[in-house]
Design a protein around this motif. Structure first.
Motif, short mmCIF file in Angstrom:
data_model
loop_
_atom_site.label_atom_id
_atom_site.label_comp_id
_atom_site.label_asym_id
_atom_site.label_seq_id
_atom_site.Cartn_x
_atom_site.Cartn_y
_atom_site.Cartn_z
N ALA A 129 42.49 39.71 47.49
CA ALA A 129 42.77 40.44 46.25
C ALA A 129 42.27 41.89 46.33
N GLY A 130 41.72 42.28 47.49
CA GLY A 130 41.26 43.65 47.67
C GLY A 130 39.85 43.93 47.18
N LYS A 131 39.11 42.89 46.80
CA LYS A 131 37.74 43.07 46.31
C LYS A 131 36.76 43.03 47.48
N ARG A 132 35.72 43.86 47.40
CA ARG A 132 34.71 43.92 48.45
C ARG A 132 33.70 42.79 48.33
N LEU A 133 33.27 42.29 49.48
CA LEU A 133 32.17 41.34 49.56
C LEU A 133 31.08 42.05 50.36
N TYR A 154 30.54 38.10 40.77
CA TYR A 154 30.99 36.95 40.01
C TYR A 154 32.24 37.29 39.19
N GLN A 155 32.22 38.43 38.53
CA GLN A 155 33.35 38.83 37.68
C GLN A 155 34.63 39.02 38.49
N ASP A 156 34.51 39.47 39.74
CA ASP A 156 35.70 39.66 40.58
C ASP A 156 36.38 38.33 40.89
N CYS A 157 35.61 37.28 41.04
CA CYS A 157 36.18 35.97 41.41
C CYS A 157 36.54 35.09 40.22
N LYS A 158 35.82 35.28 39.13
CA LYS A 158 35.94 34.38 37.97
C LYS A 158 37.38 34.17 37.52
N GLN A 159 38.14 35.24 37.33
CA GLN A 159 39.50 35.13 36.81
C GLN A 159 40.56 35.34 37.90
N THR A 165 42.60 29.05 46.39
CA THR A 165 43.01 28.97 47.79
C THR A 165 42.11 29.75 48.74
N CYS A 166 41.33 30.71 48.23
CA CYS A 166 40.52 31.53 49.15
C CYS A 166 39.08 31.09 49.26
N VAL A 167 38.55 30.41 48.26
CA VAL A 167 37.14 30.03 48.28
C VAL A 167 37.02 28.53 48.52
N PRO A 168 36.41 28.16 49.66
CA PRO A 168 36.21 26.73 49.91
C PRO A 168 35.36 26.09 48.81
N LYS A 169 35.56 24.79 48.59
CA LYS A 169 34.87 24.07 47.52
C LYS A 169 33.35 24.12 47.66
N ARG A 170 32.84 24.23 48.88
CA ARG A 170 31.39 24.22 49.07
C ARG A 170 30.74 25.53 48.64
N TRP A 171 31.55 26.57 48.41
CA TRP A 171 31.00 27.85 47.97
C TRP A 171 30.90 27.88 46.46
N SER A 172 30.09 28.76 45.96
CA SER A 172 29.90 28.88 44.52
C SER A 172 31.07 29.64 43.89
N ALA A 173 30.91 30.00 42.65
CA ALA A 173 31.98 30.68 41.91
C ALA A 173 32.30 32.05 42.49
N THR A 174 31.37 32.63 43.23
CA THR A 174 31.68 33.90 43.89
C THR A 174 31.96 33.64 45.36
#
Length: 185
Positions: A129-133, A154-159, A165-174
């Motif tokens: 989505a073009g957001k920095r980590l 957190y706000q970048d990933c929340k909505q 599809t990009c964040v594996p289930k073992r990772w948190s909301a971010t």
């Protein structure tokens, strides 16, 4: 269950139970040899307790080898070791001492993570989505040593519609990435 608290050798109480994949557990020492690969000369021998990871012994081996070589007006410039000595803190240590480490990277390392390009100048990953980590903190892992942890806000990933599809289930909301870089920290 075998442990160093319940099993010992009455004739050699310093021996420790060692565990190697595919091998029987037994009382041993961890023995390391430093060899000048160009000349075939053994330049350092070291025995340690066998109840630790190979990687934890590299700093002491390298320091003692450096001292021995310096006493003979020689400089330690390169270290060649197997994957057991691979971890982020060892790469950083060697880099800090200006020693080139020829140590294969532990199997979990990925120089690139699909869909998350890395920017080495800014030290951050970018999601689909073009957001920095950006780099956030260090985490300690028993087998690989220090890991650099990168997280999106957190706000970048929340909505984000791509989140399922990009964040594996073992990772948190971010979104988070952890990696140990072969060139140090």
């Amino acid at each position: 269950m075998l442990s160093n608290k319940t099993h010992y050798s009455p004739t050699d109480p310093d021996a420790r139970i060692s565990i190697k994949p595919g091998k029987a557990r037994k009382l041993n020492y961890h023995c390391s040899l430093a060899v000048d690969t160009a000349e075939g000369v053994i330049s350092h021998v070291q025995a340690d307790f066998a109840d630790g990871q190979d990687s934890q012994y590299l700093p002491d081996i390298a320091l003692k080898l450096q001292q021995r070589l310096a006493a003979n007006e020689l400089r330690l410039e390169e270290v060649l070791a197997d994957t057991g000595y691979s971890n982020g803190s060892n790469y950083a240590l060697l880099e800090g001492w200006k020693i080139t480490g020829w140590i294969p990277v532990f199997g979990q390392y990925k120089p690139q993570i699909e869909g998350f390009p890395y920017d080495p100048e800014g030290d951050y990953f970018t999601c689909l989505a073009g957001k920095r980590l950006p780099f956030k903190t260090f985490a300690t892992h028993a087998e690989t040593g220090l890991l650099k942890v990168y997280r999106a806000d957190y706000q970048d990933c929340k909505q984000c519609p791509l989140k399922p599809t990009c964040v594996p289930k073992r990772w948190s909301a971010t979104a988070a990435m952890s990696t140990n870089y072969p060139n140090g920290l």
